[in-house]
Design a protein around this motif. Sequence first.
Motif, short mmCIF file in Angstrom:
data_model
loop_
_atom_site.label_atom_id
_atom_site.label_comp_id
_atom_site.label_asym_id
_atom_site.label_seq_id
_atom_site.Cartn_x
_atom_site.Cartn_y
_atom_site.Cartn_z
N VAL A 102 6.72 5.59 3.36
CA VAL A 102 6.76 6.27 2.06
C VAL A 102 7.54 5.44 1.04
O VAL A 102 7.12 5.29 -0.11
N GLY A 103 8.67 4.89 1.46
CA GLY A 103 9.46 4.06 0.54
C GLY A 103 8.72 2.81 0.10
O GLY A 103 8.78 2.41 -1.06
N LEU A 105 5.39 2.38 -0.03
CA LEU A 105 4.31 2.76 -0.95
C LEU A 105 4.84 3.17 -2.33
O LEU A 105 4.20 2.91 -3.34
N ALA A 106 6.01 3.78 -2.35
CA ALA A 106 6.59 4.20 -3.63
C ALA A 106 7.09 3.02 -4.45
O ALA A 106 7.08 3.06 -5.68
N LEU A 107 7.53 1.96 -3.80
CA LEU A 107 8.12 0.82 -4.51
C LEU A 107 7.14 -0.31 -4.78
O LEU A 107 7.41 -1.17 -5.63
N GLN A 109 4.00 -0.53 -6.29
CA GLN A 109 3.44 -0.62 -7.64
C GLN A 109 4.52 -0.98 -8.68
O GLN A 109 4.28 -1.86 -9.51
#
Length: 156
Positions: A102-103, A105-107, A109
Amino acid sequence: MTATIETGSGTRAGLIRAMARGFVGRCPHCGQGRIFGRFLKVRPDCAVCGLELSHHRADDLPPYIVIFVIGHIVGYFLLETEMNYDVPLWFQLTFWPLVTLVGSLALLQPAKGAVVGLQYALGMHGFAKLPVSPNAEIEETQHGPDRGHAAGGASA
């Protein structure tokens, strides 16, 4: 004919401002247009100011940044929980990979947007030219033997 190039702000955005704009997914030049068409697909140009974004070469730097940052954060908290708390192994093996995924994928972009902003601020990979505004002035210069003389008048 020579064209005068004018931009909305007149100058290139600074390094920190361009990277911050890219980090939040905005055009590094104007800060208004969006740079991503899909999750990691950069648009060919900005819809607001016309900056051509297709020149970017963000390639491998954003994943390296994400791996470095997320690896250090998750590694620190994993070590802290393992050393200070009695957490079952099944929890460790399910929770930390999920946090890492999750981290990452969140960072990913924002990191790619910041790298595009960095390349814009440094004038790399085709970002050397600023966009031409839609209302750019066109100056005409005369060529030929009567250049510099008054129209219809003779020189004394």
